[in-house]
Design a protein around this motif. Structure first.
Motif, PDB file in Angstrom:
ATOM      1  N   VAL A 174      51.914   8.812  42.912  1.00  0.00           N
ATOM      2  CA  VAL A 174      51.779  10.199  43.358  1.00  0.00           C
ATOM      3  C   VAL A 174      52.545  11.105  42.399  1.00  0.00           C
ATOM      4  N   VAL A 175      51.836  12.039  41.774  1.00  0.00           N
ATOM      5  CA  VAL A 175      52.463  12.949  40.812  1.00  0.00           C
ATOM      6  C   VAL A 175      52.297  14.416  41.210  1.00  0.00           C
ATOM      7  N   LYS A 176      51.624  14.669  42.323  1.00  0.00           N
ATOM      8  CA  LYS A 176      51.521  16.045  42.823  1.00  0.00           C
ATOM      9  C   LYS A 176      51.533  16.009  44.341  1.00  0.00           C
ATOM     10  N   ASP A 177      51.789  17.160  44.946  1.00  0.00           N
ATOM     11  CA  ASP A 177      51.932  17.237  46.395  1.00  0.00           C
ATOM     12  C   ASP A 177      50.689  16.707  47.110  1.00  0.00           C
ATOM     13  N   VAL A 220      45.727   5.883  40.465  1.00  0.00           N
ATOM     14  CA  VAL A 220      46.730   6.239  39.452  1.00  0.00           C
ATOM     15  C   VAL A 220      46.077   7.199  38.466  1.00  0.00           C
ATOM     16  N   PRO A 221      46.413   8.497  38.516  1.00  0.00           N
ATOM     17  CA  PRO A 221      47.268   9.137  39.524  1.00  0.00           C
ATOM     18  C   PRO A 221      46.537   9.235  40.863  1.00  0.00           C
ATOM     19  N   ALA A 222      47.306   9.390  41.933  1.00  0.00           N
ATOM     20  CA  ALA A 222      46.724   9.422  43.273  1.00  0.00           C
ATOM     21  C   ALA A 222      45.861  10.660  43.471  1.00  0.00           C
ATOM     22  N   LYS A 223      44.699  10.438  44.083  1.00  0.00           N
ATOM     23  CA  LYS A 223      43.780  11.522  44.432  1.00  0.00           C
ATOM     24  C   LYS A 223      43.339  11.346  45.874  1.00  0.00           C
ATOM     25  N   ARG A 224      42.994  12.454  46.503  1.00  0.00           N
ATOM     26  CA  ARG A 224      42.563  12.367  47.892  1.00  0.00           C
ATOM     27  C   ARG A 224      41.189  11.712  47.963  1.00  0.00           C
ATOM     28  N   ILE A 225      41.079  10.671  48.811  1.00  0.00           N
ATOM     29  CA  ILE A 225      39.798   9.991  48.995  1.00  0.00           C
ATOM     30  C   ILE A 225      39.296  10.125  50.428  1.00  0.00           C
ATOM     31  N   GLY A 226      40.052  10.811  51.261  1.00  0.00           N
ATOM     32  CA  GLY A 226      39.643  10.999  52.639  1.00  0.00           C
ATOM     33  C   GLY A 226      40.746  11.651  53.438  1.00  0.00           C
ATOM     34  N   CYS A 242      56.248   7.434  44.140  1.00  0.00           N
ATOM     35  CA  CYS A 242      56.178   8.891  44.282  1.00  0.00           C
ATOM     36  C   CYS A 242      57.115   9.490  43.241  1.00  0.00           C
ATOM     37  N   VAL A 243      56.534  10.234  42.283  1.00  0.00           N
ATOM     38  CA  VAL A 243      57.287  10.767  41.151  1.00  0.00           C
ATOM     39  C   VAL A 243      57.779  12.163  41.505  1.00  0.00           C
ATOM     40  N   VAL A 299      58.737   8.315  59.455  1.00  0.00           N
ATOM     41  CA  VAL A 299      58.166   8.013  58.142  1.00  0.00           C
ATOM     42  C   VAL A 299      58.188   6.506  57.900  1.00  0.00           C
ATOM     43  N   PHE A 300      57.093   5.992  57.325  1.00  0.00           N
ATOM     44  CA  PHE A 300      56.990   4.579  56.967  1.00  0.00           C
ATOM     45  C   PHE A 300      57.019   4.450  55.446  1.00  0.00           C
ATOM     46  N   ILE A 301      57.941   3.627  54.945  1.00  0.00           N
ATOM     47  CA  ILE A 301      58.056   3.334  53.515  1.00  0.00           C
ATOM     48  C   ILE A 301      57.772   1.849  53.345  1.00  0.00           C
ATOM     49  N   GLY A 302      56.671   1.507  52.666  1.00  0.00           N
ATOM     50  CA  GLY A 302      56.250   0.122  52.541  1.00  0.00           C
ATOM     51  C   GLY A 302      57.097  -0.689  51.580  1.00  0.00           C
ATOM     52  N   PRO A 303      56.851  -1.990  51.521  1.00  0.00           N
ATOM     53  CA  PRO A 303      57.627  -2.866  50.640  1.00  0.00           C
ATOM     54  C   PRO A 303      57.527  -2.442  49.177  1.00  0.00           C
ATOM     55  N   ALA A 304      58.676  -2.440  48.500  1.00  0.00           N
ATOM     56  CA  ALA A 304      58.766  -2.179  47.058  1.00  0.00           C
ATOM     57  C   ALA A 304      58.298  -0.790  46.645  1.00  0.00           C
ATOM     58  N   VAL A 305      58.240   0.137  47.577  1.00  0.00           N
ATOM     59  CA  VAL A 305      57.960   1.541  47.230  1.00  0.00           C
ATOM     60  C   VAL A 305      59.124   2.096  46.417  1.00  0.00           C
ATOM     61  N   VAL A 306      58.821   3.033  45.498  1.00  0.00           N
ATOM     62  CA  VAL A 306      59.868   3.713  44.736  1.00  0.00           C
ATOM     63  C   VAL A 306      59.698   5.219  44.893  1.00  0.00           C
ATOM     64  N   LEU A 307      60.753   5.889  45.331  1.00  0.00           N
ATOM     65  CA  LEU A 307      60.814   7.358  45.332  1.00  0.00           C
ATOM     66  C   LEU A 307      61.760   7.741  44.209  1.00  0.00           C
ATOM     67  N   THR A 308      61.217   8.305  43.122  1.00  0.00           N
ATOM     68  CA  THR A 308      62.027   8.579  41.941  1.00  0.00           C
ATOM     69  C   THR A 308      62.839   9.857  42.113  1.00  0.00           C
ATOM     70  N   ASN A 309      63.723  10.128  41.115  1.00  0.00           N
ATOM     71  CA  ASN A 309      64.546  11.346  41.205  1.00  0.00           C
ATOM     72  C   ASN A 309      64.877  11.965  39.859  1.00  0.00           C
ATOM     73  N   ASP A 310      64.185  11.569  38.790  1.00  0.00           N
ATOM     74  CA  ASP A 310      64.511  12.091  37.462  1.00  0.00           C
ATOM     75  C   ASP A 310      63.224  12.512  36.771  1.00  0.00           C
ATOM     76  N   THR A 311      63.070  13.827  36.537  1.00  0.00           N
ATOM     77  CA  THR A 311      61.842  14.339  35.930  1.00  0.00           C
ATOM     78  C   THR A 311      61.675  13.878  34.491  1.00  0.00           C
ATOM     79  N   TYR A 312      62.766  13.864  33.743  1.00  0.00           N
ATOM     80  CA  TYR A 312      62.718  13.478  32.326  1.00  0.00           C
ATOM     81  C   TYR A 312      63.742  12.371  32.073  1.00  0.00           C
ATOM     82  N   PRO A 313      63.450  11.131  32.470  1.00  0.00           N
ATOM     83  CA  PRO A 313      64.462  10.074  32.412  1.00  0.00           C
ATOM     84  C   PRO A 313      64.826   9.661  30.994  1.00  0.00           C
ATOM     85  N   ARG A 314      66.108   9.527  30.766  1.00  0.00           N
ATOM     86  CA  ARG A 314      66.658   9.010  29.517  1.00  0.00           C
ATOM     87  C   ARG A 314      67.973   8.305  29.838  1.00  0.00           C
TER      88      ARG A 314
END
Length: 203
Positions: free
Chosen positions: A145-148, A158-164, A127-128, A79-94
């Motif tokens: 990315v908000v869906k699989d 934003v939000p990500a959609k398939r373009i190819g 990736c949310v 897997v390649f994770i580019g610079p400054a990518v964020v993989l989140t982990n909180d559905t309802y952050p507070r």
């Protein structure tokens, strides 16, 4: 510089003794790898990257500078994770509860991002969680990315959609000899599209 066997850890990196780092891996300046993180063989963790508690990474992964991989993310091999990518982990952050008290680790349930074999996440994409990025998919730089994401999909926006579609080489596929066939211009590999999913043709 710390060399334990074939593992290379720069002195300014912060790697928990409770983390597992596979042979051939390198962890660079100011990176942090938390407790119970599991890194496979030949992984590269770039400057200032963060690998959260209990994150699992396969072999041959690359996490570029200042990427944030929050637990409980799961990364497959390659897997390649580019610079400054964020993989989140909180559905309802507070930061606080309803009564104004600060939230503790017990006040929320972390959810993770799963990235399957060979997929690539472009610079500054987010990736949310919870989402799954399919094998060999590519997320364009800056996408949210908000869906699989299906295997071999190329998504952007934003939000990500398939373009190819993309092949295993990462190059966008071109139309083949019928509407359900796609071809990699780099390798000649052929792929078949069926009901919105792509599979590589077995030769």
């Amino acid at each position: 510089m710390t060399n334990t066997g074939s593992v290379r850890i720069v002195d300014s990196a912060d790697v928990s003794p409770a983390a597992s780092v596979g042979d051939g891996s390198s962890i660079w300046h100011l990176a942090q790898v938390r407790e119970q993180a599991q890194l496979g063989e030949n992984c590269i963790i770039g400057r200032g990257a963060y690998i959260g508690t209990g994150v699992v990474m396969g072999d041959n992964c690359k996490v570029q500078n200042y990427a944030l991989v929050y637990e409980p993310a799961r990364l497959g091999d390659g897997v390649f994770i580019g610079p400054a990518v964020v993989l989140t982990n909180d559905t309802y952050p507070r930061a606080i509860n309803e009564d104004g008290t600060i939230k503790s680790a017990h006040d929320w349930e972390p959810v993770g991002v799963t990235i399957e074999r060979g997929a690539a996440i472009g610079a500054r994409a987010t990736c949310v969680a919870p989402v799954t990025i399919g094998a060999w998919a590519t997320v364009a730089a800056g996408a949210v990315v908000v869906k699989d994401v299906p295997a071999f999909a190329l998504v952007a926006g934003v939000p990500a959609k398939r373009i190819g579609w993309v092949g295993e080489s990462g190059v966008p596929l071109v139309a083949g000899d019928d509407e359900n066939t796609w071809v990699c211009p780099s390798t000649g590999a052929r792929y078949i599209e069926t009901d919105g999913t792509l599979t590589k043709e077995i030769v």
